[in-house]
Design a protein around this motif. Structure first.
Motif, PDB file in Angstrom:
ATOM      1  N   PRO A  90       0.834  -1.215   0.000  1.00  0.00           N
ATOM      2  CA  PRO A  90       0.000   0.000   0.000  1.00  0.00           C
ATOM      3  C   PRO A  90       0.866   1.262   0.000  1.00  0.00           C
ATOM      4  O   PRO A  90       1.882   1.317   0.703  1.00  0.00           O
ATOM      5  N   ALA A  91       0.481   2.247  -0.813  1.00  0.00           N
ATOM      6  CA  ALA A  91       1.274   3.476  -0.944  1.00  0.00           C
ATOM      7  C   ALA A  91       1.187   4.318   0.324  1.00  0.00           C
ATOM      8  O   ALA A  91       0.160   4.339   1.001  1.00  0.00           O
ATOM      9  N   GLU A  92       2.280   5.019   0.621  1.00  0.00           N
ATOM     10  CA  GLU A  92       2.293   5.937   1.766  1.00  0.00           C
ATOM     11  C   GLU A  92       1.931   7.332   1.271  1.00  0.00           C
ATOM     12  O   GLU A  92       2.495   7.809   0.290  1.00  0.00           O
ATOM     13  N   ILE A  93       0.974   7.952   1.938  1.00  0.00           N
ATOM     14  CA  ILE A  93       0.552   9.292   1.508  1.00  0.00           C
ATOM     15  C   ILE A  93       0.597  10.239   2.702  1.00  0.00           C
ATOM     16  O   ILE A  93      -0.275  10.224   3.557  1.00  0.00           O
ATOM     17  N   ASN A 146      -0.656   5.066   5.851  1.00  0.00           N
ATOM     18  CA  ASN A 146       0.410   4.060   5.673  1.00  0.00           C
ATOM     19  C   ASN A 146       1.821   4.535   6.039  1.00  0.00           C
ATOM     20  O   ASN A 146       2.758   3.750   6.013  1.00  0.00           O
TER      21      ASN A 146
END
Lengths: 254, 487
Positions: A90-93, A146
């Motif tokens: 999952p991408a970190e935003i 994330n």
């Protein structure tokens, strides 16, 4: 529910990069399918292509969702239809709170379907419940999406989204990798509690161990971009015992 | 009193390309184009100013003429624009109905009311709900202030600059030009000569201003320069939060905006100054737009604190460095900024933190977003004087790039003349990644919504410094400003 017909997929803008080499697969309402295969077999590509990741190009074949082709649909439109991908990475935003993100996702789907949006109060209650259910540190979800999550926390957070969004088709892309037994159990409990005649699952996994907790209806072995063997839950156990080797030769000669 | 009005009603911000691009068709009282001593005198007389004010303007004007003749218009900023013809600008434009001083809502030009409604200015009713007192500067004249009575009971003065000159000359004389003298720079000199109005606030000793003071600026007349001047004084132990919003109509010619803001924070006081700058940025092809050349500076005395927060989404060119002179011991200076450049916008913005007092502390968080052909430069100076024992500065500069035709630059100047100082500087450049976009889109957000969420999140550190309503507006503005940049 979902029908994949002779699907051939390459990486966008790269010649001779075919990854999926003619996949046929049919998932009926309420079924749980496991897709197993060694590294590099194309499992994750399949999961991402189903969700419409723009990095790939479909060179042949079709994907039907409830009888209609979805290959021309954007990822967000597939989500509105009721599809969900639990990401392997999952991408970190930064700066985006998980709460805000999930509410926006729910609202976007409600908008697209012409449904009423969930009230902030109801959503807060549901969110808090699910945070507890999947065992995420409540402090963590007050921060950035994330960012600073451990591998296990990211996966739990994917399950949290799955349980709040309640999709009709959930694709789990190696959700079990990097999880300890407790987390594995939480993922399995989540899936099992959500199993229903109206909801289908595609569980992409390298190992059989998640399938100790989630009993699939159908197991497929994917090797080198092709499904080389389809069977019942016993197939997963066989893979655990014998590995993928027996199937690689099948794949090569098929 | 030109500015006693009761104007209310408001409208929401909606997602249009540049929604403030309307021109109000009201009669305007214009002085002839061009700049000379007579124009300066005319402006002063229109404002019914006392002699000392005119004298100050004339000194500034003469100084500016020298600068102009010696071609001292600053050229060091990383921005490009055609040479400005200072004789081709109107230096005074007042809506006529204001010159005739309306007594009540019924007397106010309905066109103007409609303009304010389109602008979404939270005047009286809404303002009361939101706890905001508004002073609206329409072109160059202040047309409405609210809450004056309530503030008056606390001894707080919040009025147009012209009124302050007439009614509070001692305060104006004492502080005008004390932080930004008319000799400060080319645009500050020009402003000092021709400023037509602006806002003035004074908070007496020990008073915490109970509401947020707000000024909305708007340029309406074509080819008009806007030169407002703001002076805010927080007396000992006082506190004030001040908001400033800016819009200008859609025009194909450039408009010059050269404002000056001076903040004076006396001992133990605090001033929080927030800006949302949404001047017309020009067309997507780079035609027109406001040249925003602004000098903003504050002086913090002993234990005082000055915070600048700015969201800069507008203007064709932004040239602006809100600064703090940390004069008193233990004083604190803060600068939080998000500057966005899209299409052909250019921004050269940052801050100066000048540490003079002991144990002074400054924080700089500057975020630049570049999209389209936008060009964004952070320029900041941290100066630690020999007297500034144990000074501390933390600087963080982040750039976010959208697309591959934009530019981001960071130009820090650090000068330390006291070995006890502690300075930290962090800088980062990032792009919105495909993984981030796909993650959000797979959850049902459109590409545009996904970009907006990523960018708002990235700007959060700055947005959270803004008052709540302003933060929402800022986030909406980013969305509008980025239209066409994504997808």
């Amino acid at each position: 529910m979902l029908e994949i017909q002779n699907l051939r997929v390459s990486v966008l803008d790269i010649d001779d990069s075919e990854i999926l080499k003619g996949i046929d697969l049919k998932v009926n309402n309420g079924e749980v399918h496991a897709i197993m295969g060694p590294n590099g077999s194309g499992k994750s590509t399949l999961a991402n292509v189903l969700m419409g990741r723009p990095d790939y190009v479909i060179t042949e074949g079709d994907i039907l969702y409830d009888g209609k082709s979805i290959v021309a649909l954007l990822p967000e439109h597939r989500a509105h239809l009721g599809m969900f991908l639990a990401f392997q990475y999952p991408a970190e935003i930064p700066g985006v709170r998980p709460w805000q993100f999930l509410k926006a996702a729910l609202d976007a789907r409600a908008d697209a379907r012409g449904e009423e949006k969930m009230s902030v109060r109801d959503f807060s209650k549901l969110f808090d419940e699910k945070v507890e259910a999947v065992g995420i540190n409540p402090q963590l979800v007050k921060r950035s999406l994330n960012e600073g999550f451990s591998g296990g926390e990211k996966k739990r957070h994917e399950m949290l989204q799955l349980e709040v969004l309640k999709p009709e088709l959930a694709i789990l892309d190696e959700t079990d990798s990097g999880l300890d037994v407790d987390a594995l159990r939480i993922v399995a409990e989540g899936v099992n509690s959500m199993r229903s005649p109206d909801r289908s699952f595609i569980i992409v996994t390298h190992y059989q161990r998640l399938l100790n907790y989630i009993k699939p209806d159908v197991v497929h072995i994917l090797i080198d971009g092709r499904i080389v063997k389809t069977g019942g839950p016993e197939l997963a156990l066989k893979v655990e015992k014998d590995g993928y080797k027996p199937y690689t030769s099948v794949g090569a000669t098929a | 009193m030109t500015s006693q009005n009761t104007i209310s009603r408001t409208s929401d911000l909606s997602g249009q390309e540049y929604q403030y691009g309307f021109v109000t068709d009201i009669e305007t009282d214009l002085a002839p184009k061009g700049l000379n001593e007579d124009i300066v005198r005319l402006i002063s007389s229109k404002k019914r100013e006392p002699e000392w004010m005119l004298e100050w303007r004339l000194k500034a004007y003469r100084y500016w003429v020298e600068l102009n003749e010696s071609e001292s218009e600053p050229e060091w900023a990383n921005v490009k624009y055609p040479k400005i013809d200072y004789q081709d600008i109107y230096y005074y434009a007042a809506p006529k109905s204001v010159t005739e001083a309306p007594k009540s809502l019924d007397d106010v030009d309905p066109e103007m009311l409609a303009t304010f409604e389109k602008l979404g200015i939270p005047l009286q009713e809404r303002a009361k709900l939101a706890g905001i007192a508004v002073d609206a500067v329409f072109d160059s004249v202040s047309v409405a202030t609210t809450f004056e009575k309530q503030l008056g009971e606390l001894g707080i003065i919040f009025c147009s600059f012209s009124e302050a000159v007439r009614n509070h000359p001692d305060l104006v004389k004492k502080y005008l030009g004390s932080v930004v003298p008319y000799t400060d720079n080319f645009f500050a000199s020009l402003n000092a000569a021709v400023f037509s109005d602006g806002s003035f606030a004074y908070i007496p000793p020990g008073v915490r201003c109970p509401i947020e003071l707000m000024t909305y600026f708007r340029i309406n007349t074509a080819d008009t320069g806007q030169f407002e001047r703001t002076l805010i004084i927080a007396d000992k132990g006082a506190y004030v939060s001040y908001l400033e919003g800016c819009t200008a109509p859609f025009r194909k010619t450039h408009q010059l905006h050269a404002a000056v803001v001076e903040l004076i924070a006396l001992d133990d006081s605090q001033i929080k100054y927030s800006t949302i700058q949404n001047w017309f940025p020009g067309t997507p092809e780079g035609e027109g737009g406001v040249f925003n050349f602004v000098t903003k500076r504050g002086r913090a005395d002993k234990n005082a604190k000055i915070s600048w927060t700015q969201v800069e989404t507008g203007s064709a060119i932004t040239w602006k460095y809100p600064s703090v002179i940390l004069k008193g011991d233990n004083s604190v200076g803060e600068f939080f900024s998000v500057a966005l450049t899209n299409n052909y916008q250019q921004a050269d913005t940052g801050t100066k933190m000048i540490h003079i007092g002991k144990n002074t502390k400054s924080t700089i968080v500057a975020k630049g977003i570049s999209a389209g052909h936008g060009n964004n430069t952070y320029r900041g100076q941290v100066l630690i004087m020999p007297s500034a024992e144990n000074a501390v500065n933390h600087t963080q500069c982040d750039s976010l790039l959208i697309g591959d035709k934009c530019g981001a630059h960071t130009v820090p100047y650090i000068e330390v003349r006291n070995p006890t100082a502690r300075l930290e500087h962090e800088a980062s450049t990032s792009k919105v990644s495909d993984d981030q976009l796909f993650y959000l889109r797979a959850r049902g957000l459109s590409e545009e919504e996904a970009h907006h969420m990523i960018i708002t999140g990235w700007s959060r550190e700055v947005f959270q410094e803004l008052p709540f309503e302003f933060a929402l507006e800022a986030s909406q503005l980013l969305k509008i400003s980025l239209e066409g940049a994504v997808g």
